[in-house]
Design a protein around this motif. Structure first.
Motif, PDB file in Angstrom:
ATOM      1  N   VAL A   5       0.931  -0.879  -0.163  1.00 14.21           N
ATOM      2  CA  VAL A   5      -0.072   0.161   0.121  1.00 14.21           C
ATOM      3  C   VAL A   5       1.018   1.471   0.046  1.00 14.21           C
ATOM      4  N   TRP A   6       0.452   2.204  -1.260  1.00 13.62           N
ATOM      5  CA  TRP A   6       1.205   3.370  -1.195  1.00 13.62           C
ATOM      6  C   TRP A   6       1.111   4.170   0.154  1.00 13.62           C
ATOM      7  N   PHE A   7       0.117   4.470   0.431  1.00 11.89           N
ATOM      8  CA  PHE A   7      -0.814   5.236   1.382  1.00 11.89           C
ATOM      9  C   PHE A   7      -1.899   5.379   2.337  1.00 11.89           C
ATOM     10  N   GLU A   8      -2.320   5.058   3.514  1.00 11.67           N
ATOM     11  CA  GLU A   8      -3.147   4.675   3.854  1.00 11.67           C
ATOM     12  C   GLU A   8      -4.474   5.614   3.485  1.00 11.67           C
ATOM     13  N   VAL A   9      -6.059   5.239   2.967  1.00 12.62           N
ATOM     14  CA  VAL A   9      -6.945   6.278   2.241  1.00 12.62           C
ATOM     15  C   VAL A   9      -8.205   6.369   3.071  1.00 12.62           C
ATOM     16  N   ASP A  10      -7.901   5.542   4.344  1.00  6.76           N
ATOM     17  CA  ASP A  10      -9.188   5.096   5.015  1.00  6.76           C
ATOM     18  C   ASP A  10      -8.888   4.870   6.448  1.00  6.76           C
ATOM     19  N   VAL A  11      -9.548   4.099   7.433  1.00 11.41           N
ATOM     20  CA  VAL A  11      -9.407   3.763   8.879  1.00 11.41           C
ATOM     21  C   VAL A  11      -9.078   2.409   8.999  1.00 11.41           C
ATOM     22  N   PRO A  12      -8.714   2.060   9.962  1.00 15.45           N
ATOM     23  CA  PRO A  12      -8.168   0.588  10.371  1.00 15.45           C
ATOM     24  C   PRO A  12      -9.168  -0.107  10.180  1.00 15.45           C
ATOM     25  N   ALA A  13      -9.473  -1.941   9.972  1.00 14.48           N
ATOM     26  CA  ALA A  13     -10.106  -2.443  10.148  1.00 14.48           C
ATOM     27  C   ALA A  13     -11.272  -2.232  11.124  1.00 14.48           C
ATOM     28  N   GLY A  14     -12.810  -2.606  11.276  1.00 12.81           N
ATOM     29  CA  GLY A  14     -13.359  -2.504  12.322  1.00 12.81           C
ATOM     30  C   GLY A  14     -13.833  -0.911  12.476  1.00 12.81           C
ATOM     31  N   GLU A  15     -13.408  -0.036  12.251  1.00 11.07           N
ATOM     32  CA  GLU A  15     -13.579   1.125  13.049  1.00 11.07           C
ATOM     33  C   GLU A  15     -13.872   1.249  11.480  1.00 11.07           C
ATOM     34  N   PRO A  16     -15.346   2.682  12.048  1.00  7.04           N
ATOM     35  CA  PRO A  16     -16.546   3.612  11.251  1.00  7.04           C
ATOM     36  C   PRO A  16     -15.748   4.660   9.724  1.00  7.04           C
ATOM     37  N   SER A  17     -16.120   3.980   8.603  1.00  3.54           N
ATOM     38  CA  SER A  17     -15.809   4.664   7.359  1.00  3.54           C
ATOM     39  C   SER A  17     -15.696   5.294   6.805  1.00  3.54           C
ATOM     40  N   LYS A  18     -15.749   6.898   6.456  1.00 10.74           N
ATOM     41  CA  LYS A  18     -16.301   7.734   6.527  1.00 10.74           C
ATOM     42  C   LYS A  18     -16.470   7.677   4.594  1.00 10.74           C
ATOM     43  N   TRP A  19     -15.828   6.986   3.679  1.00  7.98           N
ATOM     44  CA  TRP A  19     -16.075   6.547   2.408  1.00  7.98           C
ATOM     45  C   TRP A  19     -16.691   5.330   2.487  1.00  7.98           C
ATOM     46  N   LEU A  20     -17.201   4.875   2.826  1.00  9.11           N
ATOM     47  CA  LEU A  20     -18.149   3.540   2.777  1.00  9.11           C
ATOM     48  C   LEU A  20     -18.886   4.094   3.749  1.00  9.11           C
ATOM     49  N   THR A  21     -19.190   4.483   4.237  1.00 13.65           N
ATOM     50  CA  THR A  21     -20.435   5.530   4.730  1.00 13.65           C
ATOM     51  C   THR A  21     -20.805   6.963   3.547  1.00 13.65           C
ATOM     52  N   LEU A  22     -20.630   6.962   2.997  1.00 12.78           N
ATOM     53  CA  LEU A  22     -20.219   8.069   1.587  1.00 12.78           C
ATOM     54  C   LEU A  22     -21.057   7.301   0.894  1.00 12.78           C
ATOM     55  N   TYR A  23     -20.119   5.965   0.570  1.00 14.44           N
ATOM     56  CA  TYR A  23     -20.557   5.617  -0.278  1.00 14.44           C
ATOM     57  C   TYR A  23     -21.809   4.704  -0.218  1.00 14.44           C
ATOM     58  N   GLY A  24     -22.187   4.228   0.932  1.00 15.90           N
ATOM     59  CA  GLY A  24     -23.498   3.197   0.922  1.00 15.90           C
ATOM     60  C   GLY A  24     -24.248   4.512   1.662  1.00 15.90           C
ATOM     61  N   THR A  25     -24.342   5.065   1.562  1.00 16.48           N
ATOM     62  CA  THR A  25     -25.726   6.319   1.556  1.00 16.48           C
ATOM     63  C   THR A  25     -26.056   7.210   0.400  1.00 16.48           C
ATOM     64  N   ARG A  26     -24.785   7.038  -0.441  1.00 17.63           N
ATOM     65  CA  ARG A  26     -25.123   7.255  -2.088  1.00 17.63           C
ATOM     66  C   ARG A  26     -25.959   6.310  -2.634  1.00 17.63           C
TER      67      ARG A  26
END
Length: 55
Positions: free
Chosen positions: A24-45
């Protein structure tokens, strides 16, 4: 769509799942098991789009 709804937490957020192995070149999200702002955005949309298309 039911899998997406089922993964939604009671507070309306989605949790980060496990990561695929590999470099992985860089982390874009939170570690496993934590609330993800990106997954929440995509899921809600996605659910908003699906529900609007069905009404």
């Amino acid at each position: 769509m039911e899998r997406i709804r089922a993964a939604r937490q009671p507070d309306g957020k989605w949790l980060q799942g496990g990561r695929l192995p590999g470099d992985v070149w860089f982390e874009v999200d939170v570690p496993a098991g934590e609330p993800s702002k990106w997954l929440t955005l995509y899921g809600t949309r996605i659910l908003s789009w699906w529900d609007a298309a069905r009404s």
